[in-house]
Scaffold this motif. Structure first.
Motif: not given
Length: 155
Positions: A104-110
């Motif tokens: 999930w977090g890789c899609k929320q990347g900066p």
């Protein structure tokens, strides 16, 4: 630690839990994590084993981003991963949560610049319309835009 009557019970598996450096030259490895317990606990659970899941240096490390705490979806991801298999032990559940957050977090990347620019373009295309559905869509995008600016500031 000793004043409190606690003992380091050690761990099985790869003995280091932290490393610095990617190659053999100049690489530093240390054991930072400890499992502590009292003598009474050892007597109650004499066959207990602490197993270090690390199997040596890994290429991709998990890093929790504090920005995620502001997102409702983060709690849903954790809850879903934790309850996906109620029979699993805690270590397996934690691995499942880590993997779910990594996915999930890789899609929320900066990638803030592109995400912000994309929202600006979407909002700009909606500004010419006055109907309620597009006004609501614009307001939702504007809220997402404001949240993203806060996230970028926090990051």
């Amino acid at each position: 630690m000793f004043n409190c009557g606690l003992k380091d019970v050690g761990a099985m598996g790869y003995k280091f839990t932290w490393h610095r450096g990617r190659n053999e030259v100049g690489r530093i490895e240390e054991r930072l994590d400890r499992a502590l317990c009292s003598t009474e606990w050892i007597e109650l659970f004499p066959d207990a084993i602490v197993e270090n899941n690390a199997s040596g240096p890994t290429i991709k490390q998990f890093r929790f981003s504090n920005v995620w705490l502001a997102k409702k979806k983060c709690v849903e991801v954790v809850d879903s991963a934790w309850s996906s298999n109620p029979v699993r032990n805690i270590a397996d559940k934690l691995v499942g949560v880590k993997e779910a957050l990594m996915y999930w977090g890789c899609k929320q990347g900066p990638n803030f610049k592109n995400r912000i620019e994309g929202l600006r373009k979407q909002m700009s295309s909606l500004q010419q319309f006055t109907d309620n559905s597009r006004l609501m869509e614009y307001n939702n995008l504007f809220q997402e835009y404001q949240d993203l600016l806060k996230e970028e500031e926090t990051y």
